[in-house]
Design an enzyme around this catalytic site. Structure first.
Site, PDB file in Angstrom:
ATOM      1  N   ASP A  32      -3.763  24.450   0.189  1.00  0.00           N
ATOM      2  CA  ASP A  32      -3.037  23.226   0.572  1.00  0.00           C
ATOM      3  C   ASP A  32      -3.664  22.718   1.871  1.00  0.00           C
ATOM      4  OD1 ASP A  32       0.232  22.289  -0.146  1.00  0.00           O
ATOM      5  OD2 ASP A  32      -0.850  21.413   1.569  1.00  0.00           O
ATOM      6  N   GLY A  37       2.386  19.218   3.047  1.00  0.00           N
ATOM      7  CA  GLY A  37       3.053  20.512   2.870  1.00  0.00           C
ATOM      8  C   GLY A  37       3.245  21.228   4.200  1.00  0.00           C
ATOM      9  N   PHE A  73      -0.571  20.849  -8.021  1.00  0.00           N
ATOM     10  CA  PHE A  73       0.470  19.974  -7.468  1.00  0.00           C
ATOM     11  C   PHE A  73      -0.080  19.003  -6.416  1.00  0.00           C
ATOM     12  CE2 PHE A  73       2.824  23.962  -8.345  1.00  0.00           C
ATOM     13  CZ  PHE A  73       3.921  23.486  -9.033  1.00  0.00           C
ATOM     14  N   TYR A 142       0.375   4.813  -7.849  1.00  0.00           N
ATOM     15  CA  TYR A 142       0.689   6.237  -8.024  1.00  0.00           C
ATOM     16  C   TYR A 142       0.665   6.610  -9.509  1.00  0.00           C
ATOM     17  CZ  TYR A 142       3.677  10.341  -8.541  1.00  0.00           C
ATOM     18  OH  TYR A 142       4.181  11.557  -8.912  1.00  0.00           O
ATOM     19  N   HIS A 190      12.361   9.296  -0.146  1.00  0.00           N
ATOM     20  CA  HIS A 190      13.133   9.551  -1.363  1.00  0.00           C
ATOM     21  C   HIS A 190      14.631   9.386  -1.138  1.00  0.00           C
ATOM     22  CE1 HIS A 190       9.282  11.449  -2.506  1.00  0.00           C
ATOM     23  NE2 HIS A 190       9.570  10.839  -3.639  1.00  0.00           N
ATOM     24  N   ILE A 208      20.182   0.231  -0.241  1.00  0.00           N
ATOM     25  CA  ILE A 208      19.949   0.193  -1.686  1.00  0.00           C
ATOM     26  C   ILE A 208      18.864  -0.855  -1.923  1.00  0.00           C
ATOM     27  CG2 ILE A 208      20.930  -0.328  -3.953  1.00  0.00           C
ATOM     28  CD1 ILE A 208      23.633   0.480  -2.960  1.00  0.00           C
ATOM     29  N   ARG A 288      12.403  -2.857  -3.902  1.00  0.00           N
ATOM     30  CA  ARG A 288      11.187  -2.238  -3.376  1.00  0.00           C
ATOM     31  C   ARG A 288      10.076  -2.464  -4.409  1.00  0.00           C
ATOM     32  NH1 ARG A 288      11.281   4.255  -2.530  1.00  0.00           N
ATOM     33  NH2 ARG A 288      10.967   4.201  -4.774  1.00  0.00           N
TER      34      ARG A 288
HETATM   35  N1  UDP Z   1      15.915   3.988  -3.180  1.00  0.00           N
HETATM   36  C1  UDP Z   1      16.845   3.244  -2.472  1.00  0.00           C
HETATM   37  N2  UDP Z   1      16.932   3.432  -1.119  1.00  0.00           N
HETATM   38  C2  UDP Z   1      16.149   4.303  -0.458  1.00  0.00           C
HETATM   39  C3  UDP Z   1      15.200   5.069  -1.183  1.00  0.00           C
HETATM   40  C4  UDP Z   1      15.111   4.876  -2.542  1.00  0.00           C
HETATM   41  O1  UDP Z   1      17.576   2.424  -3.032  1.00  0.00           O
HETATM   42  O2  UDP Z   1      16.270   4.407   0.775  1.00  0.00           O
HETATM   43  C5  UDP Z   1      15.815   3.786  -4.627  1.00  0.00           C
HETATM   44  C6  UDP Z   1      14.410   3.436  -5.086  1.00  0.00           C
HETATM   45  O3  UDP Z   1      14.199   2.045  -4.958  1.00  0.00           O
HETATM   46  C7  UDP Z   1      14.453   3.928  -6.540  1.00  0.00           C
HETATM   47  C8  UDP Z   1      15.380   5.137  -6.483  1.00  0.00           C
HETATM   48  O4  UDP Z   1      16.116   5.016  -5.256  1.00  0.00           O
HETATM   49  O5  UDP Z   1      15.034   2.962  -7.357  1.00  0.00           O
HETATM   50  C9  UDP Z   1      14.636   6.447  -6.465  1.00  0.00           C
HETATM   51  O6  UDP Z   1      13.630   6.351  -5.506  1.00  0.00           O
HETATM   52  P1  UDP Z   1      12.828   7.593  -4.968  1.00  0.00           P
HETATM   53  O7  UDP Z   1      11.870   7.084  -3.914  1.00  0.00           O
HETATM   54  O8  UDP Z   1      13.767   8.681  -4.565  1.00  0.00           O
HETATM   55  O9  UDP Z   1      12.022   8.137  -6.237  1.00  0.00           O
HETATM   56  P2  UDP Z   1      11.010   7.393  -7.267  1.00  0.00           P
HETATM   57  O10 UDP Z   1      11.850   7.064  -8.474  1.00  0.00           O
HETATM   58  O11 UDP Z   1      10.403   6.211  -6.585  1.00  0.00           O
HETATM   59  O12 UDP Z   1      10.005   8.459  -7.559  1.00  0.00           O
END
Ligand code: UDP
Length: 329
Positions: A32, A37, A73, A142, A190, A208, A288
């Protein structure tokens, strides 16, 4: 049992998988670069700090440690960040994986379990559940990088140089039951860790991102899966590859790891309020970039092929486990 190289083993899912593989009796080497990490996440086996772009180091590890299989990973994972820094993602995820596969082929290491993602499917709202065979239509860099690597692995398997299982994770969550290994990305992007930071007062509120999606409550829906269930699936996929008898033939398979249950952003926030017993401020913001409205797995294939069942992946348990970890930070 085997000698296993775990690339990216110091991260959230990799470190959890090390514990599961150690229990199965494998001898483990983690490689890593500590870009995302943490060395103290490596609670089993040996740790080597280094990078997938370092061909000499890869050759040395694969040969000297007589590696039988690789679990890969090591990648950048934030969909939103990938939209802003695509070249970093192509270099790290695609070029890094190519270098690793080339080193494996040079050293006659044939078996790889690869971390893939639900992001390979992109936006396919006409389907409630995403089946592995749907067309791959990523909507962010990604997802493109992960699908490119899957294609590369499939093509190398087609010339009988590789045996590989690609595990397409939906949204990893939770922590190990002793709350030592949880999500600690920097910066954190996340949803669940950020929501829990709002609960513990480490941030003022949770945003949100988008309330106008075509979902029941207007917010994005994701299929959350406990990291210990993901770890368990890696052990089973590895076992399948190690036990394959047709050692001269290539092999490629890809399967979803999810629960087939979707939870909206609002539902995650409400559940976190219940689990923690703490109320916190929620702000509604615009969408987003790069977010599909709904990503929920058709998870039958992993059950059939790997005999795998999620065990800790109900939303309350995942948030409660993540909360134990997050409070200790
Ligand atoms: N999300 C959100 N507010 C945050 C972070 C994420 O509303 O502060 C939303 C994001 O737009 C997505 C969902 O939560 O719709 C999951 O996002 P995350 O980044 O956890 O995982 P992803 O699905 O992008 O891998």
């Amino acid at each position: 049992m085997g000698n296993i190289l775990v690339a990216g083993g110091a991260g959230f899912i990799g470190s959890q998988t090390l514990l599961s593989l150690a229990k199965d009796g494998h001898r483990l080497t983690t490689l890593d670069n500590l870009g995302n990490g943490f060395a103290d996440n490596v609670l089993a086996g040996e740790f080597v700090e280094g990078d997938l772009h370092d061909s000499a180091l890869l050759d040395q590890i694969l040969a000297e440690r007589e590696i039988d299989a690789v679990i890969h990973f090591a990648a950048f994972i934030e969909a939103g960040v990938s939209v802003k820094s695509p070249m970093d993602f192509y270099r790290n995820n695609v070029a890094g994986s190519l270098n690793l596969v080339q080193a494996m082929v040079r050293n006659n290491v044939r078996k790889m379990v690869f971390s893939s993602t639900a992001a390979v499917y992109g936006q396919q709202d006409q389907f409630d559940l995403l089946h592995e065979n749907l067309p791959k239509q990523p909507i962010n860099p990604y997802g493109h990088t992960k699908w490119m690597v899957e294609c590369m692995l499939r093509d190398v398997a087609a010339i009988d140089e590789l045996e590989t299982i690609c595990l397409r994770y939906f949204n990893a969550a939770g922590s190990d039951p002793e709350a030592r290994l949880g999500e600690r990305h920097n910066p954190e992007t996340h949803l669940i860790p950020l929501v829990l930071d709002a609960a513990r007062g480490a941030r003022d509120n949770i945003s949100i991102f988008g309330t106008d999606y075509a979902t029941a409550d207007g917010t994005c829906v994701r299929d959350y899966i406990h990291v210990s269930d993901l770890a368990d699936a890696h052990g089973k996929a590895l076992g399948l590859l190690l036990n394959r008898n047709e050692s001269k033939t290539g092999f490629y398979d890809a399967m979803n790891l999810g629960t087939s249950r979707g939870h909206s952003v609002r539902e995650v926030i409400e559940t976190a309020k219940q689990v923690t017993g703490i109320d916190f401020k929620v702000i509604e913001q615009s969408r987003r970039a790069g977010d599909p409205a709904r990503l929920v797995a058709d998870a039958r294939r992993a059950k059939e092929v790997l005999d795998w069942q999620p065990r800790r992946s109900d939303l309350k348990t995942m948030i409660a486990d993540a909360w134990q970890f997050r409070q200790n930070l």
